[in-house]
Design an enzyme around this catalytic site. Structure first.
Site, short mmCIF file in Angstrom:
data_model
loop_
_atom_site.label_atom_id
_atom_site.label_comp_id
_atom_site.label_asym_id
_atom_site.label_seq_id
_atom_site.Cartn_x
_atom_site.Cartn_y
_atom_site.Cartn_z
N LYS A 189 28.71 48.46 43.57
CA LYS A 189 29.08 47.50 44.42
C LYS A 189 28.16 45.99 44.54
O LYS A 189 28.04 45.58 45.72
CB LYS A 189 29.54 48.03 45.80
N HIS A 216 46.58 23.13 43.01
CA HIS A 216 46.26 23.50 44.16
C HIS A 216 47.05 22.69 45.17
O HIS A 216 47.50 23.31 46.43
CB HIS A 216 44.88 23.96 44.29
N ASP A 241 39.32 50.09 44.94
CA ASP A 241 38.30 49.95 45.87
C ASP A 241 38.06 48.24 45.68
O ASP A 241 37.37 47.89 44.73
CB ASP A 241 37.11 50.74 45.41
N GLU A 256 46.01 33.15 47.78
CA GLU A 256 45.51 32.06 47.21
C GLU A 256 46.78 31.24 46.23
O GLU A 256 47.12 31.95 45.27
CB GLU A 256 44.58 32.02 45.97
C1 LIG Z 1 49.84 25.67 38.60
C2 LIG Z 1 50.25 25.67 37.12
C3 LIG Z 1 50.55 27.18 36.50
C4 LIG Z 1 51.03 24.64 36.86
O1 LIG Z 1 51.14 24.57 35.26
P1 LIG Z 1 52.20 23.59 34.50
O2 LIG Z 1 52.04 23.77 33.13
O3 LIG Z 1 51.97 22.25 35.03
O4 LIG Z 1 53.49 24.21 35.03
P2 LIG Z 1 54.91 24.39 34.69
O5 LIG Z 1 56.13 23.99 35.66
O6 LIG Z 1 55.35 23.35 33.40
O7 LIG Z 1 55.11 25.88 34.15
C5 LIG Z 1 54.52 26.38 33.17
C6 LIG Z 1 54.68 27.77 33.27
O8 LIG Z 1 53.44 28.20 34.39
C7 LIG Z 1 53.99 29.04 35.37
N1 LIG Z 1 54.63 28.48 36.46
C8 LIG Z 1 54.41 27.31 36.88
N2 LIG Z 1 54.68 27.03 38.36
C9 LIG Z 1 54.94 28.65 38.73
C10 LIG Z 1 55.37 29.17 39.83
N3 LIG Z 1 55.64 28.34 41.16
N4 LIG Z 1 55.76 30.39 40.08
C11 LIG Z 1 55.54 31.12 38.92
N5 LIG Z 1 55.02 30.70 37.64
C12 LIG Z 1 54.79 29.56 37.45
C13 LIG Z 1 55.28 29.59 34.40
O9 LIG Z 1 55.02 30.60 33.49
C14 LIG Z 1 55.91 28.28 33.57
O10 LIG Z 1 56.65 28.57 32.74
P3 LIG Z 1 58.16 28.96 33.02
O11 LIG Z 1 58.54 29.91 33.63
O12 LIG Z 1 58.63 27.61 33.58
O13 LIG Z 1 58.72 29.08 31.44
C15 LIG Z 1 48.57 25.26 36.44
O14 LIG Z 1 48.36 23.98 36.55
C16 LIG Z 1 47.55 26.09 36.51
O15 LIG Z 1 47.61 27.32 36.25
N6 LIG Z 1 46.58 25.86 37.37
C17 LIG Z 1 45.52 26.57 37.53
C18 LIG Z 1 45.47 27.13 38.76
C19 LIG Z 1 44.52 28.44 38.97
O16 LIG Z 1 44.38 29.02 37.92
N7 LIG Z 1 44.06 28.70 40.02
C20 LIG Z 1 43.25 30.01 40.48
C21 LIG Z 1 42.33 29.84 41.37
S1 LIG Z 1 41.14 28.47 41.11
C22 LIG Z 1 39.94 29.34 41.79
O17 LIG Z 1 39.87 29.91 42.90
C23 LIG Z 1 38.43 29.29 41.03
C24 LIG Z 1 37.60 28.01 40.86
C25 LIG Z 1 38.76 26.75 40.12
O18 LIG Z 1 36.83 27.39 41.77
C26 LIG Z 1 36.81 28.63 39.70
C27 LIG Z 1 36.11 27.47 38.98
O19 LIG Z 1 34.96 27.24 39.32
O20 LIG Z 1 36.51 27.27 37.87
N1 LIG Z 2 31.05 58.78 47.85
C1 LIG Z 2 30.85 57.56 47.34
O1 LIG Z 2 29.44 57.23 47.22
C2 LIG Z 2 31.70 56.31 47.34
C3 LIG Z 2 32.88 56.44 47.29
N2 LIG Z 2 33.67 55.49 46.90
C4 LIG Z 2 35.22 55.75 47.47
O2 LIG Z 2 35.61 56.78 46.80
C5 LIG Z 2 36.83 56.85 46.58
C6 LIG Z 2 37.31 57.25 45.08
O3 LIG Z 2 36.61 58.49 44.73
P1 LIG Z 2 37.18 59.13 43.61
O4 LIG Z 2 36.28 60.27 43.19
O5 LIG Z 2 37.92 58.50 42.66
O6 LIG Z 2 38.45 59.84 44.40
P2 LIG Z 2 38.94 61.08 45.37
O7 LIG Z 2 37.88 61.63 45.78
O8 LIG Z 2 39.83 60.35 46.33
O9 LIG Z 2 39.80 61.76 44.47
C7 LIG Z 2 39.35 62.46 42.99
C8 LIG Z 2 39.54 63.69 43.13
O10 LIG Z 2 41.03 63.81 42.59
C9 LIG Z 2 41.29 65.07 41.81
N3 LIG Z 2 41.92 65.07 40.65
C10 LIG Z 2 43.15 65.33 40.56
N4 LIG Z 2 43.72 64.89 39.51
C11 LIG Z 2 43.06 64.35 38.60
C12 LIG Z 2 43.01 63.72 37.43
N5 LIG Z 2 43.83 63.57 36.62
N6 LIG Z 2 41.67 63.07 36.99
C13 LIG Z 2 40.68 62.80 37.89
N7 LIG Z 2 40.65 63.62 39.05
C14 LIG Z 2 41.89 64.20 39.54
C15 LIG Z 2 39.74 65.55 41.32
O11 LIG Z 2 39.35 66.71 42.29
P3 LIG Z 2 38.19 67.77 41.68
O12 LIG Z 2 37.05 67.01 41.35
O13 LIG Z 2 38.36 68.78 42.84
O14 LIG Z 2 38.95 68.50 40.36
C16 LIG Z 2 38.84 64.33 41.82
O15 LIG Z 2 37.46 64.62 42.05
C17 LIG Z 2 37.59 55.47 46.96
O16 LIG Z 2 38.13 55.73 48.30
C18 LIG Z 2 36.16 54.85 47.14
O17 LIG Z 2 36.38 53.64 47.95
C19 LIG Z 2 33.50 54.23 46.48
C20 LIG Z 2 32.07 54.15 46.14
C21 LIG Z 2 31.28 55.05 46.71
#
Ligand SMILES: CC(C)(COP(=O)([O-])OP(=O)([O-])OC[C@H]1O[C@@H](n2cnc3c(N)ncnc32)[C@H](O)[C@@H]1OP(=O)([O-])[O-])[C@@H](O)C(=O)NCCC(=O)NCCSC(=O)C[C@@](C)(O)CC(=O)[O-]
Ligand SMILES: NC(=O)C1=CN([C@@H]2O[C@H](COP(=O)(O)OP(=O)(O)OC[C@H]3O[C@@H](n4cnc5c(N)ncnc54)[C@H](OP(=O)(O)O)[C@@H]3O)[C@@H](O)[C@H]2O)C=CC1
Length: 414
Positions: A238, A409, A313, A107
């Site tokens: 989920k 956008h 995940d 996006e």
């Molecule tokens: C696009 C901006 C940031 C422009 O914002 P601006 O203030 O016009 O831009 P600017 O050129 O004056 O720059 C200001 C700062 O923005 C950043 N910036 C600016 N341009 C860049 C770039 N190219 N690459 C990296 N960073 C950038 C950067 O931090 C920059 O500071 P600087 O670096 O210049 O000191 C602003 O208009 C904005 O944030 N718009 C919102 C866009 C957004 O959040 N989109 C997300 C998805 S929307 C969606 O999917 C969900 C929705 C909308 O449907 C949810 C809902 O219902 O609300």
């Molecule tokens: N089974 C299900 O129903 C579901 C599975 N998933 C999937 O499960 C996966 C994630 O499960 P998750 O249990 O997190 O991962 P994993 O099963 O991949 O690994 C976790 C294991 O890592 C070991 N481990 C080693 N070091 C550490 C530590 N510092 N802290 C904790 N555990 C450690 C532990 O083994 P030990 O326990 O032997 O000590 C632990 O059980 C993802 O792939 C996800 O997509 C997602 C939703 C549901």
């Protein structure tokens, strides 16, 4: 060149067997290693569907490891563009310092937006982040024939002695997982037992599903009650639910920043008052009228981008979207912004976290692998995700307050 044209004579013979149905997609691994199997599957699909699968054949991760624990019927990889936002100054209990955020998305304008949010948050002194709760849940369901049996079981589940037995059974299944809490919910003759665990650095769903099964075996032995399903949907994994929004799941995290009015005008091109107004009418009234569970602008956007980059995940974006974004005017005109994330489900070990590209992103954040104190890396990641969501919310609300959404956008996203 099609994949079939790159095959050796032996591989071509195998492809013929796949086309004739003698060897199916899955069983090709009995003849070839994982990369070879992927190549043959691509050749088969190209033959069947008259397509070219060239780009998905390029990847650099360890195929044997990935095909063993992350994917079945492996055929390649899709590439998602990766950008970086930051720095963002975070003062968490676990994440402390200046961070560059890896964001995987298609996006246009999203990374720019988060970058702008990071910029104003950092200029304003950074964000304070705190984890309020840390408990991953699984909730098996049990059914009974009479209400008396249901009540007897419910009462037994709630006994402290029962908790001790369940904890012993569950904790024996993992070196790291610990049962923390048991809650029972009744509905007619069904009892859903919501089990809460500390999963340390793992997101924990595999870990706690295994532990929960040990508890169902204990219940079968002690009470003679069979479990209907290891997941009875009150976990809730989920799916968007009020139980996760209210009780939390994974980590419950809040990030806050105080933005000065002059920085808002300079960096976000709007006023604190206009952001307050948009947040109230959009994130509160609009979300309430829409029947939303999350009261935010686009928390899911940032959660998805960090999750894809960092091997989380992606289905847990659902829970990540249960965010409440608040903006309040302070007496001196500053804007106090916060995001409350009831269900941040993240890990730094397990799942997709060991895939090479995702590992690099976790390393960029300084949270790859197990924490020096088990659990601390996952807690740090949950604080970083929440801080990133705050940056995204601040920037998008500002863009809508300034009337810049469509323009942004149009310029960056098409
Ligand atoms: C696009 C901006 C940031 C422009 O914002 P601006 O203030 O016009 O831009 P600017 O050129 O004056 O720059 C200001 C700062 O923005 C950043 N910036 C600016 N341009 C860049 C770039 N190219 N690459 C990296 N960073 C950038 C950067 O931090 C920059 O500071 P600087 O670096 O210049 O000191 C602003 O208009 C904005 O944030 N718009 C919102 C866009 C957004 O959040 N989109 C997300 C998805 S929307 C969606 O999917 C969900 C929705 C909308 O449907 C949810 C809902 O219902 O609300
Ligand atoms: N089974 C299900 O129903 C579901 C599975 N998933 C999937 O499960 C996966 C994630 O499960 P998750 O249990 O997190 O991962 P994993 O099963 O991949 O690994 C976790 C294991 O890592 C070991 N481990 C080693 N070091 C550490 C530590 N510092 N802290 C904790 N555990 C450690 C532990 O083994 P030990 O326990 O032997 O000590 C632990 O059980 C993802 O792939 C996800 O997509 C997602 C939703 C549901």
């Amino acid at each position: 060149m099609s994949t079939a044209e790159k095959l050796t004579a032996d591989e071509k013979a195998l492809l013929d067997k796949m086309i004739s149905g003698e060897i199916n997609l899955r069983k090709i691994e009995e003849h070839l290693d994982k990369d070879g199997s992927a190549k043959l599957r691509r050749a088969f699909l190209e033959n069947q569907k008259n397509v070219e699968l060239d780009h998905i054949s390029t990847y650099s991760f360890d195929t044997e490891a990935v095909a063993k624990k992350n994917i079945e019927n492996f055929i390649g990889a899709v590439q998602i563009p990766l950008g970086v936002a930051g720095i963002i100054k975070i003062s968490g209990d676990y994440a402390k310092g200046d961070y560059y955020l890896p964001l995987a998305t298609t996006e246009g304008a999203l990374v720019a937006s988060v970058n702008r949010g990071c910029s104003i948050i950092t200029k304003s002194g950074g964000t304070t982040v705190r984890v309020f709760k840390n408990m991953m849940t699984r909730a098996p369901v049990f059914k009974f024939s009479t209400l008396d049996e249901t009540k007897d079981f419910y009462d037994w589940v709630m006994l402290p002695e029962t908790f001790a037995k369940m904890k012993e059974a569950a904790d024996a299944t993992s070196r790291f997982g610990e049962l923390l809490d048991v809650q029972a919910f009744v509905s007619g003759n069904n009892v859903h037992v919501r089990l809460g665990f500390d999963t340390k650095d793992a997101m924990g769903m595999n870990m706690i599903t295994i532990a929960s099964e040990a508890i169902t075996k204990l219940i079968a032995d002690e009470k003679g009650v069979a479990c209907v399903s290891l997941s009875g949907n009150m976990c809730t994994d989920k799916k968007p639910t009020a139980i996760n929004a209210i009780l939390g799941r994974g980590k419950t995290v809040v990030a806050e920043a105080r933005l000065s009015a002059s920085f808002i005008e300079e960096t976000l091109k709007c006023t604190a008052e206009s952001m307050f107004d948009v947040n109230y009418r959009k994130n509160f009234i609009g979300s309430m009228r829409a029947g939303a569970l999350g009261f935010n602008a686009h928390a899911a956007n940032i959660v998805a981008a960090v999750f894809l980059a960092c091997g989380q995940d992606p289905a847990h974006v659902v829970e990540g979207s249960l965010c409440v974004t608040e903006m309040d005017l302070a007496d001196n005109g500053d804007l106090i912004c916060s995001v409350t994330m009831p269900a941040v489900e993240v890990g730094t070990v397990g799942g997709g976290t060991s895939i090479a590209t995702q590992q690099e992103c976790l390393k960029l954040l300084g949270v790859a692998g197990a924490g020096a104190v088990p659990g601390e890396n996952a807690l740090a990641l949950s604080e970083i995700v929440t801080a990133a969501v705050l940056a995204g919310e601040v920037s998008l609300i500002a863009a809508q307050a300034a009337g810049h959404l469509a323009r942004a956008h149009a310029q960056l996203g098409r």
